[in-house]
Scaffold this motif. Sequence first.
Motif, PDB file in Angstrom:
ATOM      1  N   GLY A  72     -27.347 -19.661 -22.733  1.00 51.13           N
ATOM      2  CA  GLY A  72     -26.378 -20.693 -23.014  1.00 51.13           C
ATOM      3  C   GLY A  72     -25.040 -20.250 -23.806  1.00 51.13           C
ATOM      4  O   GLY A  72     -24.391 -21.060 -24.550  1.00 51.13           O
ATOM      5  N   GLY A  75     -21.955 -22.320 -22.928  1.00 50.61           N
ATOM      6  CA  GLY A  75     -21.734 -23.526 -23.815  1.00 50.61           C
ATOM      7  C   GLY A  75     -21.526 -23.344 -25.092  1.00 50.61           C
ATOM      8  O   GLY A  75     -20.804 -24.065 -25.765  1.00 50.61           O
ATOM      9  N   VAL A  76     -22.013 -22.283 -25.664  1.00 51.70           N
ATOM     10  CA  VAL A  76     -21.830 -21.881 -27.178  1.00 51.70           C
ATOM     11  C   VAL A  76     -20.124 -21.387 -27.182  1.00 51.70           C
ATOM     12  O   VAL A  76     -19.512 -21.890 -28.312  1.00 51.70           O
ATOM     13  CB  VAL A  76     -22.583 -20.714 -27.592  1.00 51.70           C
ATOM     14  CG1 VAL A  76     -22.150 -20.208 -28.913  1.00 51.70           C
ATOM     15  CG2 VAL A  76     -24.149 -21.422 -27.628  1.00 51.70           C
ATOM     16  N   LEU A 112     -18.046 -24.428 -27.072  1.00 57.19           N
ATOM     17  CA  LEU A 112     -18.353 -25.230 -28.455  1.00 57.19           C
ATOM     18  C   LEU A 112     -17.508 -24.595 -29.518  1.00 57.19           C
ATOM     19  O   LEU A 112     -16.548 -25.388 -30.152  1.00 57.19           O
ATOM     20  CB  LEU A 112     -19.789 -25.596 -28.775  1.00 57.19           C
ATOM     21  CG  LEU A 112     -19.907 -26.559 -29.810  1.00 57.19           C
ATOM     22  CD1 LEU A 112     -19.528 -27.894 -29.608  1.00 57.19           C
ATOM     23  CD2 LEU A 112     -21.447 -26.439 -30.299  1.00 57.19           C
ATOM     24  N   GLY A 115     -16.513 -25.948 -21.083  1.00 51.44           N
ATOM     25  CA  GLY A 115     -17.664 -26.992 -21.123  1.00 51.44           C
ATOM     26  C   GLY A 115     -18.029 -27.637 -19.775  1.00 51.44           C
ATOM     27  O   GLY A 115     -19.295 -27.835 -19.639  1.00 51.44           O
ATOM     28  N   GLY A 141     -25.939 -23.793 -21.049  1.00 51.16           N
ATOM     29  CA  GLY A 141     -25.796 -24.364 -22.163  1.00 51.16           C
ATOM     30  C   GLY A 141     -25.079 -25.910 -21.992  1.00 51.16           C
ATOM     31  O   GLY A 141     -24.096 -26.105 -22.467  1.00 51.16           O
ATOM     32  N   ALA A 178     -25.872 -28.855 -23.151  1.00 51.91           N
ATOM     33  CA  ALA A 178     -25.819 -29.896 -24.170  1.00 51.91           C
ATOM     34  C   ALA A 178     -24.556 -29.486 -25.085  1.00 51.91           C
ATOM     35  O   ALA A 178     -23.617 -30.233 -25.467  1.00 51.91           O
ATOM     36  CB  ALA A 178     -27.036 -30.055 -25.102  1.00 51.91           C
ATOM     37  N   THR A 179     -24.400 -28.189 -25.321  1.00 52.84           N
ATOM     38  CA  THR A 179     -23.302 -27.855 -25.822  1.00 52.84           C
ATOM     39  C   THR A 179     -21.917 -27.834 -25.309  1.00 52.84           C
ATOM     40  O   THR A 179     -20.793 -27.832 -25.628  1.00 52.84           O
ATOM     41  CB  THR A 179     -23.424 -26.303 -26.412  1.00 52.84           C
ATOM     42  OG1 THR A 179     -23.838 -25.382 -25.264  1.00 52.84           O
ATOM     43  CG2 THR A 179     -24.469 -26.110 -27.705  1.00 52.84           C
ATOM     44  N   GLY A 180     -22.126 -27.559 -23.804  1.00 56.89           N
ATOM     45  CA  GLY A 180     -20.869 -27.688 -22.977  1.00 56.89           C
ATOM     46  C   GLY A 180     -20.526 -29.461 -23.006  1.00 56.89           C
ATOM     47  O   GLY A 180     -19.244 -29.540 -23.316  1.00 56.89           O
ATOM     48  N   ALA A 231     -20.915 -31.465 -25.543  1.00 57.58           N
ATOM     49  CA  ALA A 231     -20.173 -31.727 -26.864  1.00 57.58           C
ATOM     50  C   ALA A 231     -18.947 -30.863 -26.882  1.00 57.58           C
ATOM     51  O   ALA A 231     -17.840 -31.798 -27.383  1.00 57.58           O
ATOM     52  CB  ALA A 231     -21.272 -31.001 -27.979  1.00 57.58           C
ATOM     53  N   ALA A 232     -18.948 -30.053 -26.294  1.00 52.70           N
ATOM     54  CA  ALA A 232     -17.545 -29.090 -26.369  1.00 52.70           C
ATOM     55  C   ALA A 232     -16.337 -29.773 -25.406  1.00 52.70           C
ATOM     56  O   ALA A 232     -15.353 -29.941 -25.837  1.00 52.70           O
ATOM     57  CB  ALA A 232     -17.554 -27.747 -25.603  1.00 52.70           C
TER      58      ALA A 232
END
Length: 149
Positions: free
Chosen positions: A62, A65-66, A69, A112, A121, A123-125, A127-128
């Motif tokens: 992920g 995604g990190v 974010l 994201g 990733g 979920a973090t994508g 959120a970003a």
Amino acid sequence: MTPVCLVGSRYGGLVTLPGETDNAPIKVVPIYLDPIVEEEAPVAAAPASPAPEPVPVTRRTGLVGVFALLTAIATAVLLGVSVSVASSGADDAGTTLAWVTIVCSVVAVVAGLVAAVFRLGRATGIAAIILGILANPWLLATVLGALTP
């Protein structure tokens, strides 16, 4: 006399003439055929296949995604800094920081999207994406300008 019908002549049958077919005895010769038996090909024993090799598991990290974010968080921080610098009277520095914030926001949203679509990733994508859109100064100024009477 010309022969008209050859009934079983190959097997010793009668040769008939025109008009004689009504009274002529017909010899029916059965033909016995030996059935063709196909020999089954000997089935070779299938070679023992080795155990299937295990498919290497590729673990998706992920990290995209990190990265998205963290870029979105940096966008939110840059937005706060640019607003505070612009409100303190340094308009040129505030404008430059706002443009840097816009670029950072676009990078966060694109990263994201890549993370969400390719499951790197997710979920973090997502959120970003949300944070990157909300922290974009151009979109913020456009929405607030539209809401102001």
